[in-house]
Design a protein around this motif. Structure first.
Motif, mmCIF file in Angstrom:
data_model
loop_
_atom_site.group_PDB
_atom_site.id
_atom_site.type_symbol
_atom_site.label_atom_id
_atom_site.label_comp_id
_atom_site.label_asym_id
_atom_site.label_seq_id
_atom_site.Cartn_x
_atom_site.Cartn_y
_atom_site.Cartn_z
ATOM 1 N N ASP A 39 0.845 -1.190 0.000
ATOM 2 C CA ASP A 39 0.000 0.000 0.000
ATOM 3 C C ASP A 39 0.879 1.237 0.000
ATOM 4 O O ASP A 39 2.077 1.181 0.272
ATOM 5 C CB ASP A 39 -1.009 -0.009 1.150
ATOM 6 C CG ASP A 39 -0.393 0.165 2.521
ATOM 7 O OD1 ASP A 39 -1.100 -0.086 3.515
ATOM 8 O OD2 ASP A 39 0.792 0.561 2.635
ATOM 9 N N VAL A 40 0.250 2.350 -0.337
ATOM 10 C CA VAL A 40 0.949 3.614 -0.423
ATOM 11 C C VAL A 40 0.155 4.670 0.335
ATOM 12 O O VAL A 40 -1.079 4.654 0.320
ATOM 13 C CB VAL A 40 1.145 4.051 -1.900
ATOM 14 C CG1 VAL A 40 -0.172 4.275 -2.619
ATOM 15 C CG2 VAL A 40 2.026 5.281 -1.989
ATOM 16 N N SER A 41 0.853 5.540 1.023
ATOM 17 C CA SER A 41 0.215 6.658 1.701
ATOM 18 C C SER A 41 0.999 7.921 1.380
ATOM 19 O O SER A 41 2.212 7.882 1.147
ATOM 20 C CB SER A 41 0.144 6.429 3.215
ATOM 21 O OG SER A 41 1.441 6.296 3.758
ATOM 22 N N VAL A 42 0.306 9.043 1.348
ATOM 23 C CA VAL A 42 0.944 10.315 1.024
ATOM 24 C C VAL A 42 0.573 11.351 2.077
ATOM 25 O O VAL A 42 -0.489 11.274 2.703
ATOM 26 C CB VAL A 42 0.531 10.823 -0.375
ATOM 27 C CG1 VAL A 42 0.916 9.829 -1.454
ATOM 28 C CG2 VAL A 42 -0.952 11.136 -0.443
ATOM 29 N N GLY A 43 1.477 12.296 2.270
ATOM 30 C CA GLY A 43 1.189 13.429 3.129
ATOM 31 C C GLY A 43 0.632 14.581 2.314
ATOM 32 O O GLY A 43 0.148 14.398 1.196
ATOM 33 N N GLN A 44 0.727 15.776 2.846
ATOM 34 C CA GLN A 44 0.247 16.957 2.141
ATOM 35 C C GLN A 44 1.367 17.565 1.285
ATOM 36 O O GLN A 44 2.523 17.578 1.691
ATOM 37 C CB GLN A 44 -0.252 18.017 3.119
ATOM 38 C CG GLN A 44 -1.612 17.741 3.704
ATOM 39 C CD GLN A 44 -2.216 18.995 4.326
ATOM 40 O OE1 GLN A 44 -1.529 19.981 4.578
ATOM 41 N NE2 GLN A 44 -3.505 18.954 4.579
ATOM 42 N N LEU A 45 0.987 18.064 0.116
ATOM 43 C CA LEU A 45 1.906 18.820 -0.709
ATOM 44 C C LEU A 45 1.578 20.300 -0.524
ATOM 45 O O LEU A 45 0.554 20.790 -1.023
ATOM 46 C CB LEU A 45 1.782 18.428 -2.182
ATOM 47 C CG LEU A 45 2.588 19.289 -3.165
ATOM 48 C CD1 LEU A 45 4.074 19.264 -2.839
ATOM 49 C CD2 LEU A 45 2.338 18.845 -4.607
ATOM 50 N N VAL A 46 2.420 21.005 0.198
ATOM 51 C CA VAL A 46 2.264 22.442 0.409
ATOM 52 C C VAL A 46 3.353 23.150 -0.384
ATOM 53 O O VAL A 46 4.547 22.908 -0.165
ATOM 54 C CB VAL A 46 2.355 22.812 1.898
ATOM 55 C CG1 VAL A 46 2.294 24.331 2.081
ATOM 56 C CG2 VAL A 46 1.240 22.127 2.689
ATOM 57 N N LEU A 47 2.937 24.004 -1.301
ATOM 58 C CA LEU A 47 3.872 24.767 -2.124
ATOM 59 C C LEU A 47 4.017 26.163 -1.520
ATOM 60 O O LEU A 47 3.045 26.905 -1.401
ATOM 61 C CB LEU A 47 3.361 24.859 -3.558
ATOM 62 C CG LEU A 47 3.208 23.528 -4.299
ATOM 63 C CD1 LEU A 47 2.600 23.751 -5.675
ATOM 64 C CD2 LEU A 47 4.542 22.812 -4.416
ATOM 65 N N ASN A 48 5.247 26.484 -1.142
ATOM 66 C CA ASN A 48 5.522 27.755 -0.490
ATOM 67 C C ASN A 48 6.069 28.763 -1.490
ATOM 68 O O ASN A 48 6.866 28.403 -2.369
ATOM 69 C CB ASN A 48 6.538 27.552 0.636
ATOM 70 C CG ASN A 48 5.993 26.664 1.728
ATOM 71 O OD1 ASN A 48 4.960 26.947 2.319
ATOM 72 N ND2 ASN A 48 6.683 25.558 1.992
ATOM 73 N N PRO A 49 5.678 30.041 -1.382
ATOM 74 C CA PRO A 49 6.203 31.054 -2.302
ATOM 75 C C PRO A 49 7.695 31.272 -2.108
ATOM 76 O O PRO A 49 8.187 31.305 -0.977
ATOM 77 C CB PRO A 49 5.397 32.309 -1.937
ATOM 78 C CG PRO A 49 4.890 32.070 -0.556
ATOM 79 C CD PRO A 49 4.720 30.588 -0.416
ATOM 80 N N THR A 50 8.419 31.390 -3.213
ATOM 81 C CA THR A 50 9.862 31.627 -3.192
ATOM 82 C C THR A 50 10.178 32.717 -4.208
ATOM 83 O O THR A 50 9.285 33.266 -4.859
ATOM 84 C CB THR A 50 10.654 30.364 -3.546
ATOM 85 O OG1 THR A 50 10.484 30.068 -4.936
ATOM 86 C CG2 THR A 50 10.192 29.162 -2.723
ATOM 87 N N GLU A 51 11.479 33.021 -4.366
ATOM 88 C CA GLU A 51 11.879 33.996 -5.368
ATOM 89 C C GLU A 51 11.664 33.471 -6.788
ATOM 90 O O GLU A 51 11.664 34.254 -7.741
ATOM 91 C CB GLU A 51 13.346 34.363 -5.179
ATOM 92 C CG GLU A 51 13.627 35.136 -3.896
ATOM 93 C CD GLU A 51 15.077 35.541 -3.783
ATOM 94 O OE1 GLU A 51 15.879 35.153 -4.671
ATOM 95 O OE2 GLU A 51 15.415 36.250 -2.827
ATOM 96 N N ARG A 52 11.478 32.159 -6.924
ATOM 97 C CA ARG A 52 11.237 31.562 -8.239
ATOM 98 C C ARG A 52 10.026 30.637 -8.151
ATOM 99 O O ARG A 52 10.137 29.412 -8.080
ATOM 100 C CB ARG A 52 12.484 30.818 -8.725
ATOM 101 C CG ARG A 52 12.380 30.337 -10.162
ATOM 102 C CD ARG A 52 13.723 29.842 -10.686
ATOM 103 N NE ARG A 52 13.606 29.220 -11.987
ATOM 104 C CZ ARG A 52 13.518 29.866 -13.147
ATOM 105 N NH1 ARG A 52 13.519 31.180 -13.166
ATOM 106 N NH2 ARG A 52 13.430 29.201 -14.289
ATOM 107 N N GLY A 53 8.862 31.233 -8.106
ATOM 108 C CA GLY A 53 7.630 30.462 -8.060
ATOM 109 C C GLY A 53 7.376 29.843 -6.700
ATOM 110 O O GLY A 53 7.780 30.372 -5.667
#
Length: 314
Positions: A39-53
């Motif tokens: 089985d597979v489990s995933v956490g959260q994908l949080v994209l944080n603002p940076t100087e390049r996207g």
């Protein structure tokens, strides 16, 4: 763009992601029918603002619930087109085409075969090259599936995930849907003329200053210029700087993928054969195109995708 050019550029499309997507032969998988289960489990994908996207990492855990030491891989559908990056720890991956314009990638689970009951965790990096905004956003449609070996046998366990964009103020609350551009917004301009100077071997060489601009956030691997017209005997001899090969009538814009709002200036090197008669050689035109997964992306304003100039030998 010619079919031959498209094929040549397709072979180079992995340039910025070559480390991620260099395909290697996986270890042998246990044969089917030998108590394979995972089985597979995933956490959260949080994209944080940076100087390049925006940048972030998705945690993934694979557990071997079978009765044999087994090699596993995961098939990942990215939630934002063109956003998937490297695994940590590193592991080989390979493209499996597009789904709703988003890349599908199969990656081996890092390390050796998993023993029965063993659990292994790793992360996948993501980067969305869009301008950070003052509101939180969300993009759904990400998916991770665990497979036996190279993905030819699916294990019936899949997890969905979303990309959550943190606002520039740090908030994840009340996200609005993230809508990615479907058309490119690229433009090209050049100097009005290029002068080629005679070299010791009798050929003529010179530089043409070029500027490429990129707006929006459409998925792309690279931008390339095609000479739709060139004076007789004149060839494209490279770019300066150069990080991918040129092919006499076309060139790849150096520097890899573009961030929204980025402008990039460089020189296109031109060459004329020995025996060229000095003087005006004629007019030339460059056509700028955007490539995504070996496909030429339609541009929102094709009128600014061409630039013309004259060539002379001195």
């Amino acid at each position: 763009m010619t079919t031959r050019t498209a094929r040549r550029l397709a072979a180079l499309v992995l340039g910025p992601a070559a480390a991620l997507l260099a395909f290697s032969a996986p270890a042998a998988a246990a044969p089917a029918g030998h108590g394979l289960d995972a089985d597979v489990s995933v956490g959260q994908l949080v994209l944080n603002p940076t100087e390049r996207g925006y940048q972030g990492n998705l945690p993934i855990t694979v557990t071997n619930r079978g009765r044999a030491d087994t090699y596993f891989s995961v098939t990942i559908v990215e939630p934002v087109a063109g956003s998937i990056g490297n695994l940590s720890p590193d592991s080989a991956c390979g493209f499996q085409g597009l789904q709703d314009n988003r890349r599908v990638v199969n990656c081996s689970v890092p390390g050796d075969n998993l023993k029965p009951g063993e659990r292994r965790s790793f992360t996948v990096a993501f980067q969305a090259l869009t301008t950070p905004r003052g509101v939180a956003m969300i993009a759904r449609g990400g998916r991770v599936e665990v497979n036996v070996g190279d993905g030819s046998e699916a294990i019936a366990d899949t997890e969905s995930f979303a990309a959550r964009f943190r606002s520039t103020s740090g908030s994840l609350r009340n996200p609005v849907p993230y809508v990615q551009d479907s058309q490119a917004r690229a433009s090209i301009s050049t100097a009005a003329a290029a002068t080629l100077v005679r070299q010791e071997d009798g050929s003529y060489q010179g530089r043409l200053p070029v500027t490429v601009r990129w707006a929006g956030d459409a998925a792309h691997d690279l931008l390339f210029g095609e000479a739709t017209t060139l004076p007789a005997g004149v060839q494209i001899w490279g770019t300066d700087p150069q990080d991918m090969p040129s092919f006499f009538t076309n060139f790849v814009v150096p520097g890899g993928r573009f961030m929204a709002g980025e402008e990039r200036s460089f020189d296109v090197l031109l060459r004329a054969e020995p025996g060229t008669v000095p003087g005006d050689l004629g007019a030339a035109t460059f056509q700028l195109d955007t490539q995504w997964d070996s496909i030429v992306v339609a541009d929102a304003n094709p009128a600014d995708n061409t630039a013309s100039f004259t060539v002379a030998a001195a």
